[in-house]
Write a protein that holds these residues in place. Structure first.
Motif, PDB file in Angstrom:
ATOM      1  N   GLU A   1      -6.231  15.692   0.084  1.00 23.54           N
ATOM      2  CA  GLU A   1      -5.649  14.346   0.039  1.00 23.54           C
ATOM      3  C   GLU A   1      -4.337  14.289   0.792  1.00 23.54           C
ATOM      4  OE1 GLU A   1      -4.553  10.909  -3.268  1.00 23.54           O
ATOM      5  OE2 GLU A   1      -5.266  12.891  -3.886  1.00 23.54           O
ATOM      6  N   TYR A   2      -3.520  15.316   0.676  1.00 26.14           N
ATOM      7  CA  TYR A   2      -2.216  15.364   1.349  1.00 26.14           C
ATOM      8  C   TYR A   2      -2.160  16.658   2.138  1.00 26.14           C
ATOM      9  CZ  TYR A   2      -1.165  11.764  -2.114  1.00 26.14           C
ATOM     10  OH  TYR A   2      -1.191  10.638  -2.892  1.00 26.14           O
TER      11      TYR A   2
ATOM     12  N   SER B   1       0.828  -1.204   0.000  1.00 20.73           N
ATOM     13  CA  SER B   1       0.000   0.000   0.000  1.00 20.73           C
ATOM     14  C   SER B   1       0.861   1.252   0.000  1.00 20.73           C
ATOM     15  CB  SER B   1      -0.921  -0.025   1.217  1.00 20.73           C
ATOM     16  OG  SER B   1      -1.764   1.091   1.240  1.00 20.73           O
ATOM     17  N   ASN B   2       1.991   1.189   0.748  1.00 22.88           N
ATOM     18  CA  ASN B   2       2.909   2.339   0.772  1.00 22.88           C
ATOM     19  C   ASN B   2       3.475   2.615  -0.615  1.00 22.88           C
ATOM     20  OD1 ASN B   2       2.505   2.621   3.485  1.00 22.88           O
ATOM     21  ND2 ASN B   2       4.371   1.553   4.091  1.00 22.88           N
TER      22      ASN B   2
ATOM     23  N   LEU C   1       2.396   9.414   4.226  1.00 23.64           N
ATOM     24  CA  LEU C   1       2.072   8.472   3.147  1.00 23.64           C
ATOM     25  C   LEU C   1       1.912   7.049   3.659  1.00 23.64           C
ATOM     26  CD1 LEU C   1       4.496   9.642   0.315  1.00 23.64           C
ATOM     27  CD2 LEU C   1       2.043  10.077   0.517  1.00 23.64           C
TER      28      LEU C   1
ATOM     29  N   SER D   1       0.923   4.213  -2.494  1.00 23.22           N
ATOM     30  CA  SER D   1       0.744   5.611  -2.071  1.00 23.22           C
ATOM     31  C   SER D   1       1.803   6.504  -2.692  1.00 23.22           C
ATOM     32  CB  SER D   1       0.803   5.711  -0.546  1.00 23.22           C
ATOM     33  OG  SER D   1      -0.267   5.007   0.044  1.00 23.22           O
TER      34      SER D   1
ATOM     35  N   VAL E   1       0.572   3.792   5.389  1.00 23.79           N
ATOM     36  CA  VAL E   1      -0.796   3.277   5.536  1.00 23.79           C
ATOM     37  C   VAL E   1      -1.173   3.254   7.003  1.00 23.79           C
ATOM     38  CG1 VAL E   1      -2.253   1.243   5.219  1.00 23.79           C
ATOM     39  CG2 VAL E   1      -0.571   1.873   3.490  1.00 23.79           C
TER      40      VAL E   1
ATOM     41  N   SER F   1       1.016   6.969  -6.244  1.00 21.43           N
ATOM     42  CA  SER F   1      -0.085   7.936  -6.357  1.00 21.43           C
ATOM     43  C   SER F   1       0.421   9.355  -6.129  1.00 21.43           C
ATOM     44  CB  SER F   1      -1.175   7.582  -5.339  1.00 21.43           C
ATOM     45  OG  SER F   1      -2.221   8.510  -5.373  1.00 21.43           O
TER      46      SER F   1
END
Length: 811
Positions: A202-203, A32-33, A292, A36, A294, A39
């Motif tokens: 989002e960030y 997932s990292n 970032l 991320s 998870v 992304s």
């Protein structure tokens, strides 16, 4: 299995499950990292497009201003600087955006603005002399899609801003000449940040920076402390010059991301991308790495639930196992008691059987040494062969623990087939004749005379088969057949074919499977009067399996059975056996007479045994070594002699009343006042159960010797323990002459004692060795009688007095 081992295994299983779950959660988190970060890189690329579009739009508006002013000049109606600014005031829409027009042809970098100073509303003048935002720009000829300065403080209102540039020509109203000017569209940085509002959702802690080729900021992220991005990277991320250059080249030439340490030494991530349409400008997006990462709270909750469930399961499992363990402990205790009883039985039977066997085989050995009668020697050879074979069988049965544990070994030696067959015939033939059975022997005369294999095991297998044939045959006959055939694949081997056929009771087909099962007896109720334990055929089949063969059975119930097997044996000598009776006589004639291995007249040994016959056997077996042998019949007598006399070797019996051998040697080891501190002590034992060697060595014995005593092994053991300076080579001729001379002396003394009235001497002593020595010294001159006790002496005198009285009456 012990409780702690079960507990450890359960803990390991739980730990393994938790490890797998944790590993899975970590792998998913790392995956997932990575997603991320990917992304985040895509966000950076999107942001770069948004910024590029915005910058192009702002530059386009600046270009509109400059085009309008320049077209007026080209049309012959040039604008003055005030007119140009007035036009810009009217053209710009947003009040937060301002336009500056400064002169650049004289280097004064002064001009006017569309907005007044915040400190003086009437002052519209502007000066860029001390603002270093044009260092990397050729402002006299600004070309390109976007002409942009780095972020700076607007000199009129102190707002952090960026500027879009273009060249214009304006009329100097004082001189009337055309002058080179620079129109500046000043946009607050906050306006650019408003375009990136979607990123904050989002960030939350993302920071956008725009840097030029050298790393100087056009837009500066607040967390990037230094004035130059590359310098910031180098300051908080120590690296070699080559590594630093690689980082700079990567940011300048590609799109991607990398980890860096920030000013707080925290792990952070930057994503980078060149700005489209803007030469040597790059977008850098910065965010702390933990933003970032998870959120793993759900994984830890799941892990906690699973862990709790496994712990509950572990406790339940341990409860069941503990309950089961208690039952197993009770069963194990019962099994241990049964095992101890079996071990005690085997040990006792080993001692009780092998002790008389020692006397039988030892005394028979003396007959073989001293007798010259061929008939007697033949009888003694049969006794020795039968005794040794019986001893081999006893060894295997008493060592049942070794059979159960699968530690029985096959020991191959050279053997004479005639001797093997004779031993078997002697053991079985008499029993067959006692039952009135006809025993027939069919032996192939072409069988090679000398073979290589495990003679003891082969004899035991055939003995078991023959014994069963005789036991279960009430009338008729037993046929024992032996033949051989050559092995085609191995020229130096033969197949020895053995068959035993009887006219006995036979075996039902449904009972054939029970035949080779331990302790199973077929039709036990019907055959309860027939002796046997049910082990014989199981042991025989096990031995044949170890030697690569198997017993084949053909039987018809009520008619008889035939047991057979084929066993591969190596040929030592191809000379054929010939007629069996003649071959055996030839074997007897070639039997080597006993030859002592050494003599040691200066050596002195001590032998301890509570059995008088065993002492006699031991002394007799070593008589030709000429050693000085002292004897003792108890542990206390042994210790008394051990303290007083020096011995080169001590032989100590294990099983003795009052004080056994282990107790005796323990007391001997504690003796300080003895000349035998370093004397080797060897255990004499009739206990042949497996594991006893370790017991004796641990008890302090240097070695051990089993009964019945084998002369060759006894002499070989003495050779290894006696000092070399005491050993002498025997003279065979002298030994023979000495024996003959002693025989003559004995015969002469007997005749002389009859003819003459020679003086008689009676000697009483418990020391058997002393009695033998004194008798040997005095027998030539006196009639010597020896006894061990006063009762024996009194009985001897009474008998002798009766003989003398009778003789006087006759005279």
């Amino acid at each position: 299995m012990k409780k702690r081992y079960i507990f450890i295994i359960n803990i390991l299983i739980v730990g393994l499950i938790l490890f797998i779950i944790l590993k899975y959660a970590n792998d998913r988190a790392e995956e997932s990292n990575r997603a991320s970060i990917a992304s985040f890189e895509k966000m950076t690329t999107t942001t770069e497009q948004i910024i590029a579009n915005y910058l192009e739009d702002e530059q386009h508006l600046c270009d509109i201003w400059s085009n309008y002013i320049n077209r007026s000049a080209e049309a012959g109606t040039p604008m003055t600087i005030e007119e140009a600014i007035s036009y810009i005031r009217k053209a710009k829409i947003s009040p937060e955006i301002s336009g500056h027009l400064i002169y650049i042809d004289d280097g004064s970098m002064t001009g006017i603005s569309t907005s007044a100073k915040s400190t003086d509303p009437s002052d519209y003048s502007v000066r860029y002399t001390n603002i270093n935002i044009f260092d990397n720009l050729e402002i006299s000829n600004v070309n390109g899609v976007v002409n942009l300065t780095r972020a700076y403080t607007n000199p009129l209102n102190g707002v952090q801003s960026i500027a879009f540039l273009n060249n214009v020509k304006v009329l100097d109203d004082e001189t009337g000449e055309m002058r080179q000017g620079l129109i500046i569209r000043v946009v607050p940085v906050s306006r650019l940040e408003q375009k990136l509002v979607f990123l904050k959702g989002e960030y939350e802690k993302v920071e956008i920076s725009l840097i030029d080729w050298d790393g100087d900021y056009m837009i500066h992220g607040k967390s990037l402390k230094n004035s130059n991005f590359f310098e910031y990277f180098k300051s908080y991320n120590p690296m070699t010059t080559q590594e630093y250059n690689n980082v700079v080249d990567t940011i300048r030439t590609s799109i991607g991301s990398m980890h860096i340490r920030n000013s707080k030494n925290e792990d952070s991530v930057i994503a980078y991308s060149p700005l489209t349409g803007l030469d040597s400008w790059f977008l850098v997006a910065y965010i702390p790495a933990k933003e970032l990462t998870v959120n793993r709270s759900i994984d830890w909750i799941l892990l906690g639930i699973v862990s709790f469930g496994l712990v509950v399961l572990l406790h339940f499992n341990m409860g069941v196992l503990l309950n089961y363990n208690r039952k197993l402990s009770v069963a194990a205790e019962a099994a241990n008691q049964a095992n101890e009883a079996k071990s005690y039985f085997l040990s006792t039977m080993s001692h009780d059987i092998r002790t008389p066997m020692n006397a039988i085989i030892g005394m028979n050995e003396m007959i073989l040494r001293d007798s010259e009668d061929e008939k007697v020697i033949g009888y003694s050879e049969n006794i020795r062969a039968a005794g040794n074979t019986l001893l081999g069988i006893i060894n295997d049965i008493l060592d049942f623990s070794k059979i159960e544990a699968g530690r029985m070994e096959i020991i191959n030696v050279d053997y004479n087939i005639a001797s093997l067959l004779n031993d078997l015939v002697n053991m079985v033939q008499r029993r067959a004749e006692e039952k009135g059975l006809s025993f027939e022997l069919n032996v192939d005369k072409d069988i090679p005379r000398l073979l290589h294999g495990d003679e003891i095991r082969i004899k035991q297998v055939i003995t078991n088969i023959l014994s069963n044939a005789v036991k279960y045959t009430n009338e008729g006959r037993v046929i024992f057949s032996v033949s051989s055939s050559k092995c085609q694949d191995e020229p130096d081997h033969i197949l020895l074919h053995v068959s035993v056929k009887d006219t006995g009771i036979g075996i039902k087909k449904e009972d054939l499977d029970k035949l080779f099962a331990a302790f199973e007896r077929i039709e036990e109720k019907k055959n309860r009067n027939i002796e046997g334990t049910g082990l014989g055929m199981a042991i025989a089949q096990s031995f044949l399996n170890m030697m690569g063969s198997r017993i084949q059975v053909e039987s018809e119930y009520g008619t008889g059975s035939e047991f057979s097997f084929a066993l591969k044996q190596k040929v030592v000598e191809w000379e054929p056996l010939g007629e069996f009776d003649l071959a055996y006589k030839h074997f007897l004639s070639e039997r080597k007479a006993y030859q002592v291995q050494f003599v040691a007249p200066r050596a002195r040994i001590l032998v301890v045994d509570d059995n008088e016959i065993n002492l006699k056997v031991f002394v007799s077996l070593l008589s030709e070594t000429k050693m000085q042998i002292d004897t003792a019949d108890s542990g206390d007598a042994c210790i008394a002699l051990f303290k007083r006399n020096f011995y080169d070797v001590v032989f100590l019996d294990h099983m003795m009343p009052d004080k056994d051998g282990i107790e005796t040697i323990k007391e001997m080891k504690e003796c300080a006042d003895t000349p035998n501190q370093k004397t080797p002590v060897i255990c004499l034992t009739a206990n042949a159960v497996s594991g006893m060697r370790e017991t004796y060595i641990n008890a302090g014995f240097d070695d051990y010797l089993t009964k019945p005593i084998d002369t060759n092994r006894l002499e070989s053991m003495l050779l290894s323990y006696l000092p070399e300076d005491l050993l002498e080579q025997p003279d065979a001729t002298q030994a023979t002459e000495t024996k003959t001379e002693n025989d003559k002396k004995v015969a002469s003394n007997e005749e002389k004692s009859k003819a003459e009235n020679i003086q008689s001497i009676l000697i009483v002593s418990e020391d058997v060795g002393f009695l033998k020595r004194i008798r040997a010294r005095l027998s030539g001159r006196y009639n010597v009688a020896v006894v061990k006790t006063e009762e024996q002496a009194l009985a001897y005198l009474q008998k002798q007095e009766a003989i003398d009285t009778e003789r006087r009456e006759h005279e």
